[in-house]
Write an enzyme that holds these catalytic residues in place. Structure first.
Site, PDB file in Angstrom:
ATOM      1  N   ASP A 175       0.776  -1.248   0.100  1.00  0.00           N
ATOM      2  CA  ASP A 175      -0.032   0.172   0.089  1.00  0.00           C
ATOM      3  C   ASP A 175       0.784   1.087   0.054  1.00  0.00           C
ATOM      4  O   ASP A 175       1.546   1.643   1.069  1.00  0.00           O
ATOM      5  CB  ASP A 175      -0.702   0.079   1.282  1.00  0.00           C
ATOM      6  CG  ASP A 175      -1.547   1.249   1.516  1.00  0.00           C
ATOM      7  OD1 ASP A 175      -2.549   1.475   2.169  1.00  0.00           O
ATOM      8  OD2 ASP A 175      -1.339   2.387   0.629  1.00  0.00           O
TER       9      ASP A 175
ATOM     10  N   ASP B 288       3.648  18.458  13.791  1.00  0.00           N
ATOM     11  CA  ASP B 288       3.556  17.568  12.777  1.00  0.00           C
ATOM     12  C   ASP B 288       3.382  18.436  11.417  1.00  0.00           C
ATOM     13  O   ASP B 288       2.623  19.338  11.411  1.00  0.00           O
ATOM     14  CB  ASP B 288       2.606  16.434  12.900  1.00  0.00           C
ATOM     15  CG  ASP B 288       2.793  15.429  12.097  1.00  0.00           C
ATOM     16  OD1 ASP B 288       3.194  14.232  12.522  1.00  0.00           O
ATOM     17  OD2 ASP B 288       2.149  15.611  10.739  1.00  0.00           O
TER      18      ASP B 288
ATOM     19  N   ASP C 176       7.914  14.917  10.469  1.00  0.00           N
ATOM     20  CA  ASP C 176       7.864  14.848   9.078  1.00  0.00           C
ATOM     21  C   ASP C 176       7.567  16.399   8.498  1.00  0.00           C
ATOM     22  O   ASP C 176       7.673  16.775   7.430  1.00  0.00           O
ATOM     23  CB  ASP C 176       6.440  14.325   8.684  1.00  0.00           C
ATOM     24  CG  ASP C 176       5.046  14.436   9.473  1.00  0.00           C
ATOM     25  OD1 ASP C 176       4.235  13.829   9.411  1.00  0.00           O
ATOM     26  OD2 ASP C 176       5.070  15.410  10.215  1.00  0.00           O
TER      27      ASP C 176
ATOM     28  N   HIS D 200      -4.631  12.180  13.791  1.00  0.00           N
ATOM     29  CA  HIS D 200      -5.629  12.255  12.760  1.00  0.00           C
ATOM     30  C   HIS D 200      -6.812  11.368  13.216  1.00  0.00           C
ATOM     31  O   HIS D 200      -7.759  11.429  12.390  1.00  0.00           O
ATOM     32  CB  HIS D 200      -5.036  11.571  11.742  1.00  0.00           C
ATOM     33  CG  HIS D 200      -3.992  12.420  10.764  1.00  0.00           C
ATOM     34  ND1 HIS D 200      -4.165  13.725  10.135  1.00  0.00           N
ATOM     35  CD2 HIS D 200      -2.520  12.262  10.564  1.00  0.00           C
ATOM     36  CE1 HIS D 200      -3.015  14.204   9.813  1.00  0.00           C
ATOM     37  NE2 HIS D 200      -2.029  13.206  10.222  1.00  0.00           N
TER      38      HIS D 200
ATOM     39  N   TYR E 222       9.014  10.297   8.786  1.00  0.00           N
ATOM     40  CA  TYR E 222       9.068   9.250   7.908  1.00  0.00           C
ATOM     41  C   TYR E 222      10.406   9.127   7.155  1.00  0.00           C
ATOM     42  O   TYR E 222      10.524   8.132   6.430  1.00  0.00           O
ATOM     43  CB  TYR E 222       7.903   9.187   6.751  1.00  0.00           C
ATOM     44  CG  TYR E 222       6.665   9.145   7.648  1.00  0.00           C
ATOM     45  CD1 TYR E 222       5.778  10.220   7.706  1.00  0.00           C
ATOM     46  CD2 TYR E 222       6.196   8.225   8.037  1.00  0.00           C
ATOM     47  CE1 TYR E 222       4.732  10.420   8.627  1.00  0.00           C
ATOM     48  CE2 TYR E 222       4.933   8.036   9.101  1.00  0.00           C
ATOM     49  CZ  TYR E 222       4.179   9.560   9.101  1.00  0.00           C
ATOM     50  OH  TYR E 222       3.086   9.328  10.160  1.00  0.00           O
TER      51      TYR E 222
ATOM     52  N   HIS F 276       1.478  17.466   9.192  1.00  0.00           N
ATOM     53  CA  HIS F 276      -0.139  17.330   8.690  1.00  0.00           C
ATOM     54  C   HIS F 276      -0.819  18.221   9.594  1.00  0.00           C
ATOM     55  O   HIS F 276      -0.572  18.026  10.687  1.00  0.00           O
ATOM     56  CB  HIS F 276      -0.336  15.708   8.688  1.00  0.00           C
ATOM     57  CG  HIS F 276       0.337  15.347   7.782  1.00  0.00           C
ATOM     58  ND1 HIS F 276       1.670  14.508   7.878  1.00  0.00           N
ATOM     59  CD2 HIS F 276       0.474  14.937   6.226  1.00  0.00           C
ATOM     60  CE1 HIS F 276       2.205  13.664   6.861  1.00  0.00           C
ATOM     61  NE2 HIS F 276       1.171  13.992   5.768  1.00  0.00           N
TER      62      HIS F 276
HETATM   63  N1  LIG Z   1      -3.085  10.571  -0.956  1.00  0.00           N
HETATM   64  C1  LIG Z   1      -3.396   9.792   0.439  1.00  0.00           C
HETATM   65  C2  LIG Z   1      -2.175  10.421   1.368  1.00  0.00           C
HETATM   66  C3  LIG Z   1      -2.475   9.990   2.679  1.00  0.00           C
HETATM   67  N2  LIG Z   1      -1.270  10.549   3.638  1.00  0.00           N
HETATM   68  C4  LIG Z   1      -1.502  10.089   5.123  1.00  0.00           C
HETATM   69  C5  LIG Z   1      -0.481  10.691   6.009  1.00  0.00           C
HETATM   70  C6  LIG Z   1      -0.437  10.458   7.541  1.00  0.00           C
HETATM   71  C7  LIG Z   1       0.347  11.298   8.357  1.00  0.00           C
HETATM   72  C8  LIG Z   1       0.421  10.912   9.711  1.00  0.00           C
HETATM   73  S1  LIG Z   1       1.449  11.915  10.602  1.00  0.00           S
HETATM   74 ZN   LIG Z   2       2.368  13.808   9.727  1.00  0.00          ZN
END
Ligand SMILES: NCCCNCCCCCS
Ligand SMILES: [Zn+2]
Length: 678
Positions: A22, A174, A267, A137, A307, A176
């Site tokens: 994935d 973070d 990240d 999240h 990451y 995000h």
């Molecule tokens: N196109 C979907 C991208 C999803 N990316 C998820 C990243 C989660 C980061 C958690 S810190």
């Molecule tokens: Zn993140």
């Protein structure tokens, strides 16, 4: 006052892993935890921390935030086969289940709660929990973005319940947007949630309208949700620091939290495939240092994303060594935020104007045209390049970043000086400290006489200074040789002592010495060559001396009741100091100081982020109380008391604004609004 730093890590949390291919989820690997822990061991940081074991959270603890349906789904996955796991994972955006996920997620929550208990009970002052799966999240009824349970949100609810807390600050650095945390607290005024995140005008995941700067909270929670969107990639150290100076820290000090929890995602650091940002690991030492000054130092740092294994682990180490009280490494890079960052900073300040006293006098006249302008900016270049030239290109970036970081960290790291603070064997005031300070033998009179007549005869007129000069130069030598980190000395005539200390420092090769002088300063050192930057804090204008790039007089008389100095420190002094990048900071408190002790200790605490925390304090010998509180700030004996927060008057806000307009071209970290008609 509690001391010590907790570290929570349990390798059981490395057993949650992706069982199928994935491309979205395959970056959330167990090695994120193990390589961070290994790097902490390599820097001998694990042994300096207090080990606190993790535990599995109970179901009722998880139900503090999540629905029982969500809990049941999570529980049911323990006995599923791969096909069933894949199926149930498909119900969520970017989440994968493994048979051990539920157990690991309970450990992640339990570790977080154990850290809250260790800090709130005073067993430690602060700490870090290395956990996965991450949390910010995940939502009441859904897993999302690698997160199953919202560790930090559960911790905040837990702390309110168990310790009756009424003001908790969550800082989410973070890259995000922690939309899960936002949804959970958006109507809750007792939890202030701050997040910056890659946004690119809603192009970047999770691509939500409610991640923009105008999502300020709902109902009673209005003003307690702060979103700072980054509309370009390539943001760096200066952008992050500007966001702290001009958005987060003024809010945080006004909010005056009882506990700070960091959703600590890395990240947002250089090399990360998700963030595509340029900030280097030492920036996290600065961010950590700033949030350590809140809530009497009660700080829980909880791992979220990150990451790029090398970037992640170096940044984790920068965080932990700062929690331990080590000197803060010199920040690198050009200290100038980019236009896009300044625009976002200006927008979020405007969006919060009506909810915060410190923003009461904010000029929002730009709103008429700026919003159209930023849309124009977007239309003008639909694929916005990075504002900063990106240091690392995209292809085989991981290897390149690893090599870059190897080199970068070598000249960042330094042996931690054995003793933090030096002082001369003066009156008892400093002896009372709970932690050892290093007493230096004063330079003897004949030696100092020769030195003075040789180099400082024009400054030193009478012999009465010789004794104090001896102690100051003795301490200065220890700092210059990096045998101690900072020092404190008393003086009957601060101006003479400071002038000699500044000239001595420059002679010994410090190219940039920042001097903050509080009170009357008879001698104003020559600052023409730029090797000294003088910020003179006094009640009224010093006659005759005009302001220049390297001599700034800040007229400030602190409010009697409490501490109204925050806007001056956060909005002006820190940005100028960080723009200058000194390699030594001298802070002097002379006669007729116009600042209270809380304003002075605010200065000492926040300026420790500069010059690898090298500070020479020169205090008027009659100011015993100041000496005592400054010594506490320098040894880190206790988180400083900044006194009652007093919002600034319009007159004082304007004073800062005029100074900012006057100097923001020279000292670019002062920028927090886009000049009209750029
Ligand atoms: N196109 C979907 C991208 C999803 N990316 C998820 C990243 C989660 C980061 C958690 S810190
Ligand atoms: Zn993140």
């Amino acid at each position: 006052m509690a001391s010590g730093t907790a570290l929570i890590y349990d390798e059981e949390m490395t057993t949650h892993k992706l069982l199928w291919s994935d491309p979205v989820c395959d970056i959330e690997v167990p090695e994120r935890l193990s390589s961070s822990y290994d790097q902490l061991k390599r820097y001998h940081l694990v042994e300096r921390c207090v080990h606190v074991p993790a535990r599995e959270a109970s179901q009722e603890e998880i139900l503090l935030v999540h629905s029982s349906e969500h809990l049941e789904v999570a529980k049911s996955t323990q006995t599923m086969n791969e096909e069933e796991l894949k199926k149930v994972s498909g119900n969520y955006d970017a989440f994968f289940f493994h048979p051990n996920t539920y157990c690991c997620a309970r450990l992640a929550v339990g570790a977080t709660l154990e850290l809250v208990d260790a800090v709130m009970s005073g067993k430690v002052r602060n700490g870090m929990a290395l956990v996965r799966p991450p949390g910010h999240h995940s939502q009441r009824n859904a897993a999302n973005g690698f997160c199953l349970f919202n560790n930090v949100a559960i911790a905040a609810e837990y702390a309110k319940l168990k310790y009756g807390l009424q003001r908790i600050l969550i800082v989410d650095w973070d890259v995000h947007h922690g939309q899960g945390t936002q949804y959970i607290f958006e109507e809750d005024p007792s939890v202030l949630y701050f997040s910056w995140h890659r946004y690119e005008h809603q192009e970047f995941w999770p691509s939500l309208k409610e991640s923009d700067y105008d999502a300020v909270g709902l109902g009673k929670g209005k003003g307690f949700n702060i979103n700072l969107p980054w509309n370009k990639v390539g943001m760096g150290n200066s952008d992050y620091l500007a966001a702290f100076f001009h958005v987060l820290l003024p809010m945080a000090f006004e909010f005056d939290p009882e506990l700070v929890i960091v959703s600590s995602g890395y990240d947002s650091g250089i090399g990360d495939p998700e963030g595509q940002m340029n900030a280097t690991p030492e920036v996290f030492a600065h961010l950590t240092h700033f949030v350590m000054q809140l809530a009497n130092g009660k700080l829980c740092v909880i791992l979220e994303g990150g990451y790029h294994l090398k970037s992640l682990s170096e940044s984790v180490c920068m965080t932990v060594r700062t929690l331990l009280g080590d000197p803060v490494p010199q920040i690198t890079g050009e200290m100038a935020p980019c236009l896009s960052a300044v625009e976002s900073i200006q927008n979020v300040r405007a969006a919060h104007k009506s909810y915060w006293k410190w923003l009461m006098y904010e000029d929002t006249s730009f709103l008429q045209n700026l919003s159209t302008k930023s849309l124009l900016l977007k239309k003008a270049n639909p694929n916005p390049s990075t504002e900063h030239e990106s240091k690392i290109t995209n292809n085989d970036e991981t290897v390149k970043v690893e090599r870059f970081l190897e080199l970068h960290m070598k000249n960042i790291l330094f042996p931690v000086p054995p003793i933090k603070t030096a002082t001369t064997d003066s009156r008892g005031s400093v002896h009372l400290l709970p932690v050892p300070v290093h007493f230096v033998k004063e330079i003897d009179k004949t030696e100092i006489k020769a030195l003075v007549s040789g180099f400082y005869a024009d400054i030193v007129k009478e012999d009465k200074n010789l004794l104090s000069l001896g102690s100051i130069l003795a301490i200065l030598d220890k700092i210059l040789k990096k045998e101690v980190c900072n020092g404190i000395a008393e003086s009957p005539t601060c101006s003479v002592s400071v002038a000699v200390a500044l000239r001595h420092s420059v002679r010994f090769g410090f190219q940039r010495v920042l001097c903050i002088f509080v009170g009357d300063m008879e001698i104003i050192p020559n600052t023409e060559d730029g090797k000294i930057l003088m910020i003179h804090i006094c009640e009224k204008e010093q006659s005759g001396k005009t302001r220049s790039k390297h001599y700034i007089s800040l007229n400030w008389k602190e409010d009697a009741e409490g501490n109204d100095f925050f806007p001056a420190v956060l909005g002006f002094i820190l940005p100028v100091a960080y723009s200058y990048q000194p390699n030594l900071t001298v802070i002097a408190v002379g006669p007729n100081r116009s600042l209270g002790i809380s304003g002075i200790s605010l200065l000492f605490s926040l300026l420790q982020g500069l010059a690898e925390s090298r500070i020479l304090a020169v205090i008027k010998d009659t100011e015993i109380n100041v000496m005592q509180s400054v010594a506490k700030a320098l040894v880190g004996a206790s988180a400083p008391q900044f006194g009652v927060y007093v919002p600034p008057t319009q007159e004082k806000v304007n004073k800062i604004k005029i100074l900012r307009d006057q100097f923001q071209q020279e000292w670019k970290m002062l920028q927090c609004s886009v000049k009209d008609g750029i």
